[in-house]
Structure formats: structure tokens, C-alpha cells
Design an enzyme around this catalytic site. Structure first.
Site, mmCIF file in Angstrom:
data_model
loop_
_atom_site.group_PDB
_atom_site.id
_atom_site.type_symbol
_atom_site.label_atom_id
_atom_site.label_comp_id
_atom_site.label_asym_id
_atom_site.label_seq_id
_atom_site.Cartn_x
_atom_site.Cartn_y
_atom_site.Cartn_z
ATOM 1 N N GLY A 96 0.698 -1.170 -0.018
ATOM 2 C CA GLY A 96 -0.141 -0.016 -0.150
ATOM 3 C C GLY A 96 0.816 1.244 0.115
ATOM 4 N N HIS B 276 4.115 1.775 -8.074
ATOM 5 C CA HIS B 276 3.292 0.653 -8.061
ATOM 6 C C HIS B 276 2.234 0.870 -9.271
ATOM 7 C CE1 HIS B 276 4.044 1.340 -3.488
ATOM 8 N NE2 HIS B 276 4.257 0.309 -3.790
ATOM 9 N N GLN C 250 7.813 -9.459 7.647
ATOM 10 C CA GLN C 250 9.048 -8.973 6.845
ATOM 11 C C GLN C 250 9.801 -7.827 7.678
ATOM 12 O OE1 GLN C 250 6.680 -8.545 3.100
ATOM 13 N NE2 GLN C 250 7.780 -6.656 2.891
HETATM 14 P P1 AMP Z 1 5.970 -2.487 -1.803
HETATM 15 O O1 AMP Z 1 4.685 -1.776 -1.565
HETATM 16 O O2 AMP Z 1 7.172 -1.428 -1.485
HETATM 17 O O3 AMP Z 1 6.237 -3.813 -0.988
HETATM 18 O O4 AMP Z 1 6.200 -2.467 -3.302
HETATM 19 C C1 AMP Z 1 5.347 -3.396 -4.176
HETATM 20 C C2 AMP Z 1 5.762 -3.712 -5.222
HETATM 21 O O5 AMP Z 1 6.088 -2.252 -6.126
HETATM 22 C C3 AMP Z 1 7.171 -4.304 -5.265
HETATM 23 O O6 AMP Z 1 7.100 -5.346 -6.425
HETATM 24 C C4 AMP Z 1 8.148 -3.274 -5.570
HETATM 25 O O7 AMP Z 1 9.340 -3.659 -6.108
HETATM 26 C C5 AMP Z 1 7.157 -2.277 -6.512
HETATM 27 N N1 AMP Z 1 7.901 -0.891 -6.529
HETATM 28 C C6 AMP Z 1 8.113 -0.033 -5.302
HETATM 29 N N2 AMP Z 1 8.435 1.075 -5.732
HETATM 30 C C7 AMP Z 1 8.817 0.808 -7.041
HETATM 31 C C8 AMP Z 1 9.228 2.068 -8.101
HETATM 32 N N3 AMP Z 1 9.862 3.093 -7.749
HETATM 33 N N4 AMP Z 1 9.302 1.484 -9.258
HETATM 34 C C9 AMP Z 1 8.685 0.221 -9.706
HETATM 35 N N5 AMP Z 1 8.380 -0.531 -8.805
HETATM 36 C C10 AMP Z 1 8.484 -0.194 -7.547
#
Ligand code: AMP
Length: 282
Positions: free
Chosen positions: A35, A41, A65
Site C-alpha cells: 500500500g 506501484h 518481513q
Molecule cells: P512495496 O509496496 O514497497 O512492497 O512494493 C510493491 C511492489 O512495487 C514491489 O514489487 C516493488 O518492487 C514495486 N515498486 C516499489 N517502488 C517501485 C518503483 N519506484 N518503481 C517500480 N516498482 C516499484
């Protein structure tokens, strides 16, 4: 008029939604997130929109995690604005369970990892990938999506998930997408919200340093010397680096003969109380 996504709270609801889509012959894309959604995202969601008929975005701040000392309590939780953003992209369903739904009383099962999970993040966050892999496996087994989207922003995580899906023979294609950045180069992250105005100005040094180190290595500088210089640049800008390392882009093993293998430069560094990670292809 945009239609709000269905909000699914239980694994049973997720399973029923994706099973009914599959019975209708529709393809399903899943985007696992914690989120606090940003343009990084949303880029994953947009790519899933191009590739699949139905999309489920999962929003779950996964306690498994986070170490007790980490930011689980402070992690931003913005479900209603997240849902609004996803409605704008035509997302059909959001799976947002609570912790008891994912880890009921007596929960005792964790995925154990080696390969790309060894080293780098694991040295500093030993609990992290087992927590990620376990929750991603649970999500994929509940929804059996045709594809699941992950960002290269979390490069080691992407390789860990790919390895786990291959090893468990899960029938989902893992799609990795490039990192979305601010105009000054800072990789978008939900944790950037923790940065003070001054830290935010200094944060640009992380991506700038990585580009400079990658350029030096491309120009033939020995990797150890280039990364040492990079660590100095980070410290000079107020960072406390955990690591800045050149690795094989496919296995994350230490590079053997630099010229002949795909390489990735990966870093994690603290700015005040915020830990930032980044990586680029070399
Ligand atoms: P998180 O909510 O941080 O667990 O991220 C969820 C997904 O979004 C994961 O696959 C991350 O690698 C991806 N994600 C987070 N930040 C970025 C970004 N700046 N560019 C591309 N994908 C991202």
C-alpha cells in the site's frame, strides 16, 4: 464513471474471485504491495492492465518481513486513497486482509531460501526474504494469477520471488518492471515519506552515486575501487551505507570475469532514520 474495485478481506474471497474469472476464460494479473501506493506501484498496475483481463492488487503490510526494531508500526497505511487510485486504473479487486487472516493463531510455516536470498539485504535484514517469500507464496497459491508484477526497485526480492516460483513450480509468470524515479533520480518508495526536507535534498546522492560508480566500472575501473569511492560519496552526503556492491545480475553472486556477465550495482543506505535501497544495471 469509475467503478470501485471489490474489496476482498479473506483468502476465501480472493480464491472465489480469481477462480470465477478463470472459469470465464479470463486472465488474471496480481500486484502484491504494502500500500501507500505511488507511481511506481501504478506502473505495475498499468502494465498488468495491458497484459491481463482482470487485476487484483494486494495491500498488506506484512508483519513477517519486519524485525521488531523496524518500522512496521510507522509504515504508512492509506487504504482509502490507494483504492481511489486503483479505481482510476480500472482495477477489479483489492485484496486487503488483516494480519490474523494471513497468519491465524498457531501459524507455523515459513519458506526457507538460499540462492539469490543470500547476502546483501539478508546480511542486514535476516528475517526479510523469508517473510516476503512466504506471504507472496500464500498470495499466489490463493489467487493463482496468470502473471504477477514486481518492481526492479527491489531487485533482490524480484530474483528471490522468481527463484521461489520456479522451485515450487507455481503456475504464475513473474514479470519485473523498471524502477520509476523522481525527476532528480530518487527511486519512488513509500518510505521516502519519512525523509525531512533536507534529507530529501540529500537523497538524490544515492542514485547519482550509483550512476557514477556504474560509469566508472563500464569505463574499466576495478569494481572494488569504484564501489569504495561510491561509499565515500555516500558518507560525504550524510548517508550511512549498509552496502554498495556489484553482483551478477541473474544470480547475485560476486562477479567472476566482469566483462562477460550481466552486472547489477545494488545499494542500501540510511539517511537519518530512513533506509533507502536502489540498484541499476551496469
Ligand atoms: P512495496 O509496496 O514497497 O512492497 O512494493 C510493491 C511492489 O512495487 C514491489 O514489487 C516493488 O518492487 C514495486 N515498486 C516499489 N517502488 C517501485 C518503483 N519506484 N518503481 C517500480 N516498482 C516499484
Amino acid at each position: 464513471m469509475t467503478t470501485l474495485p471489490a474489496i476482498l478481506r479473506t483468502v476465501g474471497e480472493l480464491r472465489a474471485a480469481t477462480a470465477s474469472w478463470h472459469l470465464q476464460g479470463l486472465t488474471v494479473g496480481m500486484i502484491p504491495t504494502m500500500g501507500a501506493l505511488h507511481a511506481g506501484h501504478l506502473a505495475l498496475v498499468e502494465e498488468a492492465r495491458r497484459r491481463t483481463d482482470r487485476i487484483v492488487v494486494t495491500i498488506f503490510v506484512n508483519p513477517a518481513q519486519f524485525a521488531p526494531s523496524e518500522d512496521f508500526g510507522a509504515y504508512p497505511r492509506t487504504e482509502s486513497s490507494d483504492v481511489d487510485k486503483l479505481a482510476g486504473l480500472g482495477v477489479e479487486a483489492v485484496f486487503a486482509p488483516n494480519a490474523a487472516e494471513m497468519y491465524p493463531a498457531g501459524y507455523a510455516t515459513t519458506i526457507s531460501l538460499a540462492g539469490p536470498a543470500l547476502g546483501l539485504e539478508t546480511e542486514f535484514r535476516p528475517h526479510f526474504f523469508a517473510g516476503v517469500a512466504t506471504v507472496v507464496a500464500k498470495l499466489l497459491i490463493a489467487g493463482f494469477p496468470d502473471i504477477a508484477m514486481f518492481g526492479e526497485k527491489d531487485y533482490q526480492q524480484l530474483l528471490v520471488v522468481r527463484r521461489m516460483v520456479a522451485d515450487l513450480r507455481l503456475p504464475t509468470e513473474i514479470v519485473g518492471l523498471p524502477t520509476i524515479r523522481e525527476v532528480d533520480g530518487l527511486a519512488l518508495s513509500s518510505r521516502n515519506a519519512y525523509l525531512s526536507a533536507e534529507e530529501r535534498r540529500n537523497a538524490v546522492t544515492l542514485s547519482a552515486t550509483m550512476r557514477s560508480v556504474a560509469d566508472e566500472i563500464r569505463a574499466g575501473a576495478p569494481a572494488t575501487e569504484a564501489t569504495m569511492r561510491g561509499l565515500e560519496m555516500l558518507r560525504a552526503a550524510g548517508f550511512k551505507p549498509d552496502y554498495l556492491a556489484l553482483r551478477n545480475a541473474e544470480t547475485l553472486a560476486e562477479p567472476q570475469i566482469v566483462a562477460s556477465e550481466p552486472l547489477r550495482l545494488l545499494a542500501a543506505a540510511w539517511l537519518g532514520t530512513t533506509r533507502l535501497i536502489d540498484n541499476i544495471a551496469v
